[in-house]
Design a protein around this motif. Structure first.
Motif, PDB file in Angstrom:
ATOM      1  N   TRP A  88       0.820  -1.215   0.000  1.00 34.21           N
ATOM      2  CA  TRP A  88       0.000   0.000   0.000  1.00 34.21           C
ATOM      3  C   TRP A  88       0.860   1.274   0.000  1.00 34.21           C
ATOM      4  O   TRP A  88       0.334   2.367  -0.240  1.00 34.21           O
ATOM      5  N   ILE A  89       2.165   1.158   0.269  1.00 33.65           N
ATOM      6  CA  ILE A  89       3.009   2.359   0.275  1.00 33.65           C
ATOM      7  C   ILE A  89       3.833   2.472  -1.014  1.00 33.65           C
ATOM      8  O   ILE A  89       4.915   3.048  -1.025  1.00 33.65           O
ATOM      9  N   ARG A  95       4.358   6.520   1.164  1.00 33.34           N
ATOM     10  CA  ARG A  95       5.631   5.983   1.631  1.00 33.34           C
ATOM     11  C   ARG A  95       6.336   6.995   2.539  1.00 33.34           C
ATOM     12  O   ARG A  95       6.859   6.643   3.600  1.00 33.34           O
ATOM     13  N   ILE A  96       6.323   8.254   2.121  1.00 31.78           N
ATOM     14  CA  ILE A  96       6.940   9.300   2.926  1.00 31.78           C
ATOM     15  C   ILE A  96       6.231   9.419   4.276  1.00 31.78           C
ATOM     16  O   ILE A  96       6.871   9.523   5.329  1.00 31.78           O
ATOM     17  N   ALA A  97       4.903   9.408   4.241  1.00 32.09           N
ATOM     18  CA  ALA A  97       4.127   9.550   5.476  1.00 32.09           C
ATOM     19  C   ALA A  97       4.434   8.422   6.455  1.00 32.09           C
ATOM     20  O   ALA A  97       4.606   8.663   7.666  1.00 32.09           O
ATOM     21  N   PHE A  98       4.533   7.211   5.953  1.00 33.89           N
ATOM     22  CA  PHE A  98       4.770   6.059   6.830  1.00 33.89           C
ATOM     23  C   PHE A  98       6.199   6.048   7.364  1.00 33.89           C
ATOM     24  O   PHE A  98       6.425   5.813   8.557  1.00 33.89           O
ATOM     25  N   ILE A 259      12.961   6.182   0.348  1.00 35.27           N
ATOM     26  CA  ILE A 259      11.795   6.867  -0.238  1.00 35.27           C
ATOM     27  C   ILE A 259      11.699   6.536  -1.721  1.00 35.27           C
ATOM     28  O   ILE A 259      10.628   6.205  -2.238  1.00 35.27           O
ATOM     29  N   ILE A 260      12.838   6.598  -2.420  1.00 35.55           N
ATOM     30  CA  ILE A 260      12.880   6.260  -3.848  1.00 35.55           C
ATOM     31  C   ILE A 260      13.511   4.876  -3.977  1.00 35.55           C
ATOM     32  O   ILE A 260      14.633   4.648  -3.526  1.00 35.55           O
ATOM     33  N   ASN A 266      12.074  -2.986  -2.666  1.00 36.69           N
ATOM     34  CA  ASN A 266      11.910  -1.843  -1.791  1.00 36.69           C
ATOM     35  C   ASN A 266      13.240  -1.225  -1.396  1.00 36.69           C
ATOM     36  O   ASN A 266      13.301  -0.392  -0.479  1.00 36.69           O
ATOM     37  N   GLN A 267      14.323  -1.657  -2.035  1.00 33.73           N
ATOM     38  CA  GLN A 267      15.652  -1.152  -1.670  1.00 33.73           C
ATOM     39  C   GLN A 267      16.056   0.019  -2.546  1.00 33.73           C
ATOM     40  O   GLN A 267      15.669   0.124  -3.685  1.00 33.73           O
TER      41      GLN A 267
END
Length: 267
Positions: A88-89, A95-98, A259-260, A266-267
């Protein structure tokens, strides 16, 4: 913030729950609807036929058929949610918020893991129970009696499966736990097509073990055919150890989240 703080974790969990509340309603309602339709359909069709199995009524046979499908669908749904633990991110803002929440990595990871491994699966099971109750209400009115679908399923499965030892039952549950943690690990690592990729890897591992067991004449490699005695205990210990390892590695990967990220991880 390096330590795990219960109060801070609870605040993080409440934020996470609020952000994903729609997923809870979606899964609960969807599973309830599918369960009710399958049970009403199969019970209705089979109940109109003559008994084909001694000791079991057509009503019970219909429940067994419907719940066999429901159990498979529930298992795949739970594994999908496990693999979607951080799906979901994918959007940058989420993603930033989490990742910038005032919490430690362990608190954020624990929140997401509990949500994917406990909260949503519990909602899926609750949805199944609601659908089962709907079927009971419909058939209770014409005096069919109140029968829980899962009870009918386990009774017939036990009848055809024969007696199993306590160790083999425990081992089967541990296999499910290991599978769940494996999908959580894969969901932490992969960013796209998590469920498909992890399922392919899981299938490849299973086939490889079966092939090695046959080629090397080592039946102890087969987790499903050697569940008693010392071999079963060894399998149990290994699976528990690997389940813990999967969760540990998932956390280690999460600590490296950026973040990016790349397109597939996810790395």
């Amino acid at each position: 913030m390096k330590n795990f703080n219960i109060k801070r974790f609870w605040q993080t969990f409440k934020w996470y729950f609020y952000e994903n509340r729609g997923m809870i309603l979606k899964w609960t309602a969807s599973v309830a609807l599918v369960t009710a339709i399958l049970e009403l359909l199969f019970v209705g069709l089979v109940s109109m036929s003559k008994p084909s199995e001694p000791g079991f009524s057509p009503y019970t046979l219909g429940l067994f058929a419907a719940n066999s499908i429901c159990v498979v669908l529930i298992m795949f749904s739970v594994l999908y949610i496990n693999s979607y633990i951080f799906g979901w991110i994918k959007q940058k803002q989420k993603r930033i918020a989490f990742l910038t929440l005032p919490a430690t990595n362990l608190e954020r990871w624990t929140t997401a893991t509990l949500y994917a491994a406990v909260i949503i699966p519990a909602c899926i099971i609750a949805g199944y129970l609601v659908g089962d109750v709907v079927r009971n209400i419909v058939f209770y009115l014409p005096s069919k009696g109140w029968v829980f679908g899962f009870d009918a399923f386990t009774n017939m499965a036990g009848h055809y499966g024969g007696n199993t030892t306590i160790l083999s039952k425990i081992l089967n549950y541990v296999i499910l736990i290991w599978t769940s943690t494996f999908f959580i690990l894969g969901g932490t690592w992969f960013k796209k097509a998590q469920f498909i990729v992890i399922t392919a890897i899981e299938l490849a591992l299973t086939l490889s073990l079966g092939y090695l067991a046959k080629v090397c004449d080592a039946p102890w490699l087969n987790l499903w055919s050697n569940q008693d005695g010392a071999t079963g205990v060894v399998h149990l210990i290994i699976l528990v150890a690997f389940s813990i390892f999967n969760l540990w590695l998932s956390y280690r990967i999460f600590k490296r989240f950026q973040i990016i990220t790349s397109n597939w991880t996810n790395q």
